[in-house]
Design a protein around this motif. Sequence first.
Motif, PDB file in Angstrom:
ATOM      1  N   THR A 140      20.635 -32.564  22.649  1.00  0.00           N
ATOM      2  CA  THR A 140      19.186 -32.332  22.827  1.00  0.00           C
ATOM      3  C   THR A 140      18.856 -31.933  24.155  1.00  0.00           C
ATOM      4  O   THR A 140      17.661 -31.863  24.711  1.00  0.00           O
ATOM      5  CB  THR A 140      18.414 -33.443  22.421  1.00  0.00           C
ATOM      6  OG1 THR A 140      18.726 -34.567  23.186  1.00  0.00           O
ATOM      7  CG2 THR A 140      18.480 -34.031  20.934  1.00  0.00           C
TER       8      THR A 140
ATOM      9  N   PRO B 196      15.873 -28.896  24.783  1.00  0.00           N
ATOM     10  CA  PRO B 196      14.381 -29.330  24.325  1.00  0.00           C
ATOM     11  C   PRO B 196      13.960 -30.470  25.227  1.00  0.00           C
ATOM     12  O   PRO B 196      12.795 -30.677  25.951  1.00  0.00           O
ATOM     13  CB  PRO B 196      14.219 -29.699  23.039  1.00  0.00           C
ATOM     14  CG  PRO B 196      15.634 -29.819  22.551  1.00  0.00           C
ATOM     15  CD  PRO B 196      16.581 -28.816  23.632  1.00  0.00           C
TER      16      PRO B 196
ATOM     17  N   HIS C 121      10.833 -29.990  18.257  1.00  0.00           N
ATOM     18  CA  HIS C 121      12.164 -29.738  18.004  1.00  0.00           C
ATOM     19  C   HIS C 121      13.005 -31.153  18.556  1.00  0.00           C
ATOM     20  O   HIS C 121      13.816 -31.458  17.879  1.00  0.00           O
ATOM     21  CB  HIS C 121      12.580 -28.370  18.969  1.00  0.00           C
ATOM     22  CG  HIS C 121      14.149 -28.130  18.855  1.00  0.00           C
ATOM     23  ND1 HIS C 121      14.670 -27.119  19.450  1.00  0.00           N
ATOM     24  CD2 HIS C 121      15.106 -28.786  17.965  1.00  0.00           C
ATOM     25  CE1 HIS C 121      15.929 -26.916  18.884  1.00  0.00           C
ATOM     26  NE2 HIS C 121      16.239 -28.029  18.389  1.00  0.00           N
TER      27      HIS C 121
ATOM     28  N   THR D 285       9.203 -26.800  22.085  1.00  0.00           N
ATOM     29  CA  THR D 285      10.234 -27.971  22.405  1.00  0.00           C
ATOM     30  C   THR D 285       9.868 -29.084  21.904  1.00  0.00           C
ATOM     31  O   THR D 285      10.957 -30.110  21.802  1.00  0.00           O
ATOM     32  CB  THR D 285      10.439 -27.775  23.934  1.00  0.00           C
ATOM     33  OG1 THR D 285       9.230 -28.057  24.622  1.00  0.00           O
ATOM     34  CG2 THR D 285      10.704 -26.487  24.392  1.00  0.00           C
TER      35      THR D 285
ATOM     36  N   THR E 255      10.759 -30.385  27.828  1.00  0.00           N
ATOM     37  CA  THR E 255       9.592 -31.421  27.686  1.00  0.00           C
ATOM     38  C   THR E 255       9.368 -32.289  28.582  1.00  0.00           C
ATOM     39  O   THR E 255       8.441 -32.387  29.086  1.00  0.00           O
ATOM     40  CB  THR E 255       9.951 -31.965  26.305  1.00  0.00           C
ATOM     41  OG1 THR E 255       9.910 -31.195  25.202  1.00  0.00           O
ATOM     42  CG2 THR E 255       8.914 -32.895  25.952  1.00  0.00           C
TER      43      THR E 255
END
Length: 502
Positions: A328, A331, A466, A463, A335
Motif C-alpha cells: 500500500t 496510496p 484505495h 488515494t 494520503t
Amino acid sequence: MSISDELSHHGPIVTADDMPMASAGLGSHVVKSLVWRSGSQIFAQLFTWSATFIVIRLLAPADYGVFAMTSSVLFLLSMLSGGSFASALVRSPSLDQHHVRQVLGLLILLNGALGIVQFMVAPTVAAYYRQPIIADLLRVQTLIYLANPVLALSVALLSRKMDFKAQALANFASAFAGAGTALTGALAGWGVWTLVFAPIAMIWTRTIGMAIAARVDLTPSFTFRGAGATMGFGIAMITSQLFWFIQTQSDIFIGGRFLSASDLGLYTTALFLAQLLTSKFVPPMNEIAYSAYARLQDDRPAVADAFVRSTAMIMFVSLPFYAGMALTAKPLVLTVLGPHWAGVAPLITHLAWIMPFVTLQILFAPVTNALGKPRMAVYSSMAGAIIMTACFAIGVQHGTIGLTKAWMVGFPILTIATGAMSLPVIGLGANTLLRGLAGPVTAAALMAVVVAMVDNALPTLSTLPHLIILVTTGAIAFAAAAGIFARPILNDILGLARRTRA
C-alpha cells in the motif's frame, strides 16, 4: 526522528508464559513491565506520530537530508557515551552505592570528552558534506551529552528493579515535550532546526523524569578501582555498537556525499517510515527482555523457550504490518505525507519487504548479552559492518533505489549469519526456531497474495478509498489465515492480553 529512537535496537519482548521454569514473581514482574512499557509506548507514539506526520508535511525533504548528515555523527559518538557501562548494573549479582557512583563518574568523563570532540570536528563534518549549516547544528546538539550520564544511570537502576511504570511516565512526558517542540518549530518556520530542538527537548525531559523516579545520587566517583568487570562488559558492548554504527549509518555517510540533500531526505524519510515498528515498538521491549533474560541466565531451557515464543509473537505482528506497508506504499504516502513526498513510495516498497529480516536480526543481541556473551553481538555487528557497507557502496551508484536494494541483498545474509552465531549460545536449534515462525510466515504470505489480487482488480480510485479498501482486505485476510495456520501464537497473544487486562 530522534537520536534516542535509533539507539535502542536490542531485542524481543518476553512474557510470563514464555518462562515456564521462572518464578511466579518474575512472571508477574514481566507482565506488569510489559503493560507499562509497551502501553506507554503505544499511547505516546499515537501522539508523536500525529505530530511527526504534520511536521513532515510542513518541512522539505532537504531539511531531513541535512539532519540525517548530522545524526550520523551524533549516532557514532552516542555509541561511545557509556550506556553499556550502566547496562552492566542490570545484570550485576549485587550492587552497592560506590559502584553506582563509579559508573556515574565514568559516564561524566566519557560524555564530557565526546561533547568536546563533536564541537571541535563540526566544521570538518560540514566541509565533508558540503553543507555549512551542519557545523552550527552539531554544536547545538552537544547539549545531549550533558544529559546522557544521568539518563543512562537512571534507566539502568529502574530496569534492574524492573520498574517500568516510572519509566513509562517519564517517556510520556518526553514524548509530549518532543512533539510540542516539533510542532512549534515547524509552524514557526524553524526548518531543519525543528529536527534538532525536538530531540533535545525529549532527552532532557526524559532525563529529569527518570532521575526523579530513580532517586539518583548525583555524587560521582572518579576512583575506578574494582570496576574491572563493569568496564570489561561495557567495552565489549561499545565495540559491538561501533560496528553497529558502521552497519546502520554507512548508507547516510556514503549517500550524503554522493546524493543531493533532497534525495537523501527522501531516502531517510522512507527508511524512517519503513522502520516504524522495528524502531518504535520493538526497542522498548528490549529493556524488559534484557532484564528478564538476565534473571533467567542460569536456566537455559527457559531462555530458549522464551526466545522462540516471544520471537514468534513479534513476527506475528511485524510480518503482516510490513507486507501491508509494501503493498500500500503509494496510496499510503500520498494520503499521509502529500504529493510532494511521492518519491518516497517506491523506496518504502523495497524497504518494507526486507524489514522482517531486520526485526528478526535485532532480536538476538539482548538474549546473548544477558547470557554474558556480548562477543556474539560484536561478531554480528562486525559482519553487518562489512556486508552492509559493501552493499551500500555499490548501491549508491544507482541512487536512492540502489540504497534500498542494498538492504534487500545484504540483510538476509546478515540475519542468517547472526542466527548461526547466536543460536548455539541460546541452546536452540535453527529448525526449532523456524517451526515457531512457520505459522506467522504462512498467514502473512497468504494475506499478501489476497491484497495484491484485490489491488490489481480495483478500478482507478482516489488515494484514501484505495488505501482503506486494501487495509481492510489485508486485516480480514490475515485474521482468517492466522486462525488456521497460527492458532497457537494467536492463543498466546490473546492469553497475554487477558492477563494484561487483569
